[in-house]
Design a protein around this motif. Sequence first.
Motif, PDB file in Angstrom:
ATOM      1  N   CYS A 146     -13.772-153.060  75.383  1.00 47.96           N
ATOM      2  CA  CYS A 146     -13.900-153.493  76.973  1.00 47.96           C
ATOM      3  C   CYS A 146     -15.213-152.906  77.468  1.00 47.96           C
ATOM      4  O   CYS A 146     -15.634-151.888  77.299  1.00 47.96           O
ATOM      5  CB  CYS A 146     -12.717-152.939  77.626  1.00 47.96           C
ATOM      6  SG  CYS A 146     -11.210-153.810  77.467  1.00 47.96           S
ATOM      7  N   PRO A 147     -16.111-153.874  78.085  1.00 48.04           N
ATOM      8  CA  PRO A 147     -17.147-153.279  78.689  1.00 48.04           C
ATOM      9  C   PRO A 147     -17.145-152.222  79.613  1.00 48.04           C
ATOM     10  O   PRO A 147     -16.233-152.017  80.207  1.00 48.04           O
ATOM     11  CB  PRO A 147     -17.836-154.719  79.170  1.00 48.04           C
ATOM     12  CG  PRO A 147     -17.251-155.700  78.810  1.00 48.04           C
ATOM     13  CD  PRO A 147     -15.939-155.151  78.101  1.00 48.04           C
ATOM     14  N   GLY A 148     -18.121-151.395  79.894  1.00 47.46           N
ATOM     15  CA  GLY A 148     -18.190-150.487  80.970  1.00 47.46           C
ATOM     16  C   GLY A 148     -18.268-151.247  82.424  1.00 47.46           C
ATOM     17  O   GLY A 148     -18.377-152.490  82.349  1.00 47.46           O
ATOM     18  N   CYS A 149     -17.992-150.381  83.451  1.00 50.47           N
ATOM     19  CA  CYS A 149     -18.052-151.000  84.735  1.00 50.47           C
ATOM     20  C   CYS A 149     -19.600-151.494  85.195  1.00 50.47           C
ATOM     21  O   CYS A 149     -19.660-152.534  85.540  1.00 50.47           O
ATOM     22  CB  CYS A 149     -17.364-150.045  85.715  1.00 50.47           C
ATOM     23  SG  CYS A 149     -18.242-148.369  85.557  1.00 50.47           S
ATOM     24  N   TYR A 150     -20.517-150.454  84.990  1.00 49.37           N
ATOM     25  CA  TYR A 150     -21.819-150.889  85.301  1.00 49.37           C
ATOM     26  C   TYR A 150     -22.547-152.111  84.367  1.00 49.37           C
ATOM     27  O   TYR A 150     -22.772-153.200  85.128  1.00 49.37           O
ATOM     28  CB  TYR A 150     -22.956-149.847  85.094  1.00 49.37           C
ATOM     29  CG  TYR A 150     -23.006-148.666  86.355  1.00 49.37           C
ATOM     30  CD1 TYR A 150     -23.124-149.104  87.609  1.00 49.37           C
ATOM     31  CD2 TYR A 150     -22.789-147.336  86.057  1.00 49.37           C
ATOM     32  CE1 TYR A 150     -23.093-147.950  88.613  1.00 49.37           C
ATOM     33  CE2 TYR A 150     -22.918-146.384  86.889  1.00 49.37           C
ATOM     34  CZ  TYR A 150     -23.125-146.630  88.215  1.00 49.37           C
ATOM     35  OH  TYR A 150     -23.058-145.740  89.406  1.00 49.37           O
ATOM     36  N   PRO A 151     -22.088-152.164  83.081  1.00 50.05           N
ATOM     37  CA  PRO A 151     -22.535-153.180  82.360  1.00 50.05           C
ATOM     38  C   PRO A 151     -21.873-154.332  82.885  1.00 50.05           C
ATOM     39  O   PRO A 151     -22.592-155.468  82.640  1.00 50.05           O
ATOM     40  CB  PRO A 151     -21.988-152.618  80.862  1.00 50.05           C
ATOM     41  CG  PRO A 151     -22.092-151.430  80.910  1.00 50.05           C
ATOM     42  CD  PRO A 151     -21.700-150.938  82.335  1.00 50.05           C
ATOM     43  N   THR A 152     -20.422-154.545  83.005  1.00 51.36           N
ATOM     44  CA  THR A 152     -19.889-155.785  83.554  1.00 51.36           C
ATOM     45  C   THR A 152     -20.624-156.335  84.830  1.00 51.36           C
ATOM     46  O   THR A 152     -20.998-157.648  84.657  1.00 51.36           O
ATOM     47  CB  THR A 152     -18.496-155.528  83.785  1.00 51.36           C
ATOM     48  OG1 THR A 152     -17.817-155.132  82.890  1.00 51.36           O
ATOM     49  CG2 THR A 152     -17.868-156.835  84.554  1.00 51.36           C
ATOM     50  N   ALA A 153     -20.726-155.563  85.717  1.00 49.85           N
ATOM     51  CA  ALA A 153     -21.528-156.070  87.117  1.00 49.85           C
ATOM     52  C   ALA A 153     -22.926-156.623  86.813  1.00 49.85           C
ATOM     53  O   ALA A 153     -23.490-157.630  87.141  1.00 49.85           O
ATOM     54  CB  ALA A 153     -21.525-155.031  88.036  1.00 49.85           C
ATOM     55  N   VAL A 154     -23.657-155.839  86.054  1.00 48.96           N
ATOM     56  CA  VAL A 154     -25.220-156.073  85.721  1.00 48.96           C
ATOM     57  C   VAL A 154     -25.334-157.391  85.011  1.00 48.96           C
ATOM     58  O   VAL A 154     -25.977-158.216  85.003  1.00 48.96           O
ATOM     59  CB  VAL A 154     -25.928-154.619  85.036  1.00 48.96           C
ATOM     60  CG1 VAL A 154     -27.238-155.348  84.669  1.00 48.96           C
ATOM     61  CG2 VAL A 154     -25.951-153.809  86.025  1.00 48.96           C
ATOM     62  N   GLN A 155     -24.534-157.334  83.646  1.00 49.93           N
ATOM     63  CA  GLN A 155     -24.529-158.427  82.881  1.00 49.93           C
ATOM     64  C   GLN A 155     -24.061-159.761  83.493  1.00 49.93           C
ATOM     65  O   GLN A 155     -24.901-160.907  83.457  1.00 49.93           O
ATOM     66  CB  GLN A 155     -23.754-158.236  81.584  1.00 49.93           C
ATOM     67  CG  GLN A 155     -24.439-157.249  80.782  1.00 49.93           C
ATOM     68  CD  GLN A 155     -23.613-156.800  79.387  1.00 49.93           C
ATOM     69  OE1 GLN A 155     -23.423-157.700  78.409  1.00 49.93           O
ATOM     70  NE2 GLN A 155     -22.463-156.006  79.566  1.00 49.93           N
TER      71      GLN A 155
END
Length: 342
Positions: A146-155
């Motif tokens: 599962c992606p991290g939280c910052y990576p989800t929002a940024v990607q």
Amino acid sequence: MIKAGIVGGTGYTGVELLRLLAGHAQVELQVITSRSEVGMSVANMFPNLRGKVALSFSEPDMDALAQCDVVFYATPHGVAMKGAGELLARGIKVIDLGADFRIRDIPTWEQWYGMTHTAPELAAEAVYGLPEVNREAIKQARLIACPGCYPTAVQLGFMPLLEQGLVDKNHLIADAKSGVSGAGRKASVGTLMCEAAESMKAYAVSGHRHLPEIRQGLVQMAGADVALTFVPHLTPMIRGIHATLYATLSHDVDLQALYEQRYEAEPFVDVMPAGAHPETRSVKGANQCRIAIHRPGGGDTVVVLSVIDNLVKGAAGQALQNMNILFGLDERAGLETIALLP
């Protein structure tokens, strides 16, 4: 019914995962482990689950976990890579909410996480669980990272621009703010109320562990190398991430139409009307990413605003979304909670 187990359920992502799984009509919680809280009732630690979860925390036991159809790891980095292999060998699906399998380049992972990776072959196999990118691969996966939280929002914020090659890939900026729950459920001076309230600060400006994960995803979207400046901030709220993303346009395009078309079929990405300013409170408790696009002064700078709940779309909700895809369920099952206001 899908029989589910959780390894490491005493943190904030663990309790959020419990909350969501307990409300899922097609899931039966079988086991939840915690070495430090063996024998304690889940409801005694997390009173919001009273009457919903009857389990007690138990020692991690492979035989017990192997009775499940899927096991979630809600643990610090370094834990899942030690146990996932045995579960996979016994035919159990594994969904890791931690960082052990997110980064494909093992030397890079070891550099940022400061330890030797003990299961590089599993990191090579793991499917990165960002459904908006890897939905088809998730359907066939044994192991999901599962992606991290910052990576989800940024990607999710940058994705349409990079997929279409519309911006200068060498000058991307992500200015992101997170609530204190992103630091985890542990005693830490920096996240005490008296320390974090009525204040905001940047941290890890020289380099954050999520940076290589974000870059890896952006490179995949762009089909070429990218240069990203990523600056995280700690804000005085419990949960939520607000990512303000900057890029320089290389082509003139209808940005609103671009984003609306890219996310039209995505159940958990909401492209807001032109000129909108999404708020973190609008996604609190919901598995939702809300995005708005701006072009200040009509110039060549595009500003994308992307907000998520770091514990839901940034962690436990995304894990459950992956589980739904993996088992052929309606992707929205157990995830249609409306955000909490106020």
